[in-house]
Motif scaffolding. Structure first.
Motif, short mmCIF file in Angstrom:
data_model
loop_
_atom_site.label_atom_id
_atom_site.label_comp_id
_atom_site.label_asym_id
_atom_site.label_seq_id
_atom_site.Cartn_x
_atom_site.Cartn_y
_atom_site.Cartn_z
N GLN A 61 37.99 37.26 40.91
CA GLN A 61 36.86 37.18 39.97
C GLN A 61 36.24 38.53 39.66
O GLN A 61 35.53 38.68 38.68
N THR A 62 36.49 39.54 40.51
CA THR A 62 35.91 40.86 40.24
C THR A 62 37.00 41.88 39.89
O THR A 62 36.76 43.08 39.92
N ASP A 63 38.20 41.38 39.58
CA ASP A 63 39.28 42.26 39.12
C ASP A 63 39.22 42.38 37.60
O ASP A 63 38.29 41.92 36.96
N MET A 64 40.26 42.98 37.04
CA MET A 64 40.36 43.13 35.59
C MET A 64 40.19 41.76 34.91
O MET A 64 40.88 40.80 35.29
N PRO A 65 39.29 41.64 33.94
CA PRO A 65 39.14 40.35 33.26
C PRO A 65 40.45 39.92 32.57
O PRO A 65 41.21 40.77 32.09
N VAL A 66 40.66 38.62 32.54
CA VAL A 66 41.93 38.10 31.99
C VAL A 66 42.14 38.54 30.54
O VAL A 66 43.26 38.92 30.17
N HIS A 67 41.09 38.54 29.73
CA HIS A 67 41.30 38.88 28.31
C HIS A 67 41.71 40.35 28.17
O HIS A 67 42.44 40.70 27.25
N VAL A 68 41.28 41.19 29.09
CA VAL A 68 41.71 42.60 29.06
C VAL A 68 43.14 42.70 29.59
O VAL A 68 43.99 43.38 29.00
N ALA A 69 43.40 42.00 30.69
CA ALA A 69 44.76 42.01 31.27
C ALA A 69 45.78 41.61 30.21
O ALA A 69 46.87 42.19 30.12
N LYS A 70 45.41 40.61 29.41
CA LYS A 70 46.35 40.11 28.39
C LYS A 70 46.71 41.17 27.36
O LYS A 70 47.80 41.14 26.79
N THR A 71 45.80 42.10 27.10
CA THR A 71 46.10 43.15 26.13
C THR A 71 47.05 44.19 26.74
O THR A 71 47.67 44.97 26.01
N LEU A 72 47.13 44.23 28.06
CA LEU A 72 47.94 45.24 28.73
C LEU A 72 49.33 44.72 29.12
O LEU A 72 50.27 45.50 29.25
N LEU A 73 49.42 43.41 29.33
CA LEU A 73 50.66 42.84 29.87
C LEU A 73 51.57 42.34 28.75
O LEU A 73 51.09 41.84 27.74
N PRO A 74 52.88 42.45 28.97
CA PRO A 74 53.81 41.89 27.98
C PRO A 74 53.72 40.37 27.98
O PRO A 74 53.34 39.76 29.00
N THR A 75 54.05 39.76 26.84
CA THR A 75 54.03 38.29 26.82
C THR A 75 55.06 37.78 27.81
O THR A 75 56.09 38.41 28.02
N GLY A 76 54.75 36.68 28.41
CA GLY A 76 55.67 36.11 29.39
C GLY A 76 55.29 36.47 30.81
O GLY A 76 55.76 35.84 31.75
N MET A 77 54.46 37.50 30.96
CA MET A 77 54.03 37.79 32.33
C MET A 77 52.92 36.82 32.71
O MET A 77 51.96 36.63 31.96
N VAL A 78 53.10 36.18 33.84
CA VAL A 78 52.18 35.13 34.29
C VAL A 78 50.86 35.74 34.76
O VAL A 78 50.84 36.81 35.37
#
Ligand code: TZP
Ligand code: MG
Length: 221
Positions: A86-103
């Motif tokens: 809960q105090t790590d990188m927010p999911v919406h930010v993580a999604k901008t960094l990760l390739p699609t398909g990464m869980v």
């Protein structure tokens, strides 16, 4: 992704004389279906090396590898996913960094966490701690099996998977699985375990026993 027996590593818990990679390979042989590398006390270089070596083993057993906290390390080794607290990188930010398909998986302890995870469109949630544990210093309340059940119910109608974590071992596993079925019938997709496997002198049989319990529950025994 099969999360039925999700092993979260804990190198600091290895019994004397047991090497990390040997222990991980035995756990994989025992039927672990997913592995999360959780390195709370390592520097970046050590984490990267452990992640790389673990990935080679996981690939040998065709088991997905998830990295705890560190998006950079997940990217560097082309892991199958990341697990965020809960105090790590927010999911919406993580999604901008990760390739699609990464869980993307997220730790959830209460209904607000689960609602947010649904809104963010995560792939799975880890619900806990379900029981007491000495593996992690808990900053959130222990939620118990009924607590897990009510959070599971909030996932009705979604495709988000859920595992429980915290104090799951050979004597609590069946109570965890049975006791957490929500009033609507929503069930756990798996159990996440650290010490029962990581601290074992015989991780293969520790994993096998948990797997057998899970399979028995799935098939209704
Ligand atoms: N998150 C909630 S409890 C926990 C984590 C990482 C530790 C679980 O460890 P164990 O040894 O399976 O109780
Ligand atoms: Mg974290």
């Amino acid at each position: 992704m099969d999360l039925s027996l999700y092993f979260v590593t804990g190198r600091e818990l290895l019994p004397p004389g047991k090497e990390y990679l040997e222990s991980l390979e035995e756990a994989l042989q025992g039927g672990v279906t997913a592995v999360q590398i959780r390195e709370k006390n390592s520097d970046t270089l050590e984490f990267l090396q452990i992640a790389r070596q673990s990935k080679i083993l996981c690939m040998k057993y065709n088991v997905p590898l998830i990295i705890n906290d560190r998006i950079d390390i997940a990217l560097a080794i082309q892991a199958n996913g990341v697990h965020l607290g809960q105090t790590d990188m927010p999911v919406h930010v993580a999604k901008t960094l990760l390739p699609t398909g990464m869980v993307i998986g997220v730790s959830c302890n209460n209904m607000d966490h689960v609602r947010k995870a649904i809104e963010d469109g995560v792939d799975y949630i880890g619900i806990g701690a379900v029981w007491g544990t000495t593996t992690k210093e808990l900053t959130n309340p222990i939620i118990g099996v009924r607590g897990v059940g009510s959070l599971l119910q909030a996932l009705d109608g979604t495709f988000i998977k859920a595992v429980a974590i915290g104090g799951i071992n050979s004597s609590t596993v069946l109570r965890t699985l049975h006791g957490s079925v929500s009033p609507s019938g929503h069930r756990l997709d798996g159990i996440a375990v650290v010490s029962q496997i990581a601290a074992s002198a015989t991780p293969r049989s520790a994993a096998q026993r948990l797997k057998d319990s899970f399979e028995a529950w799935v098939h209704g025994f």
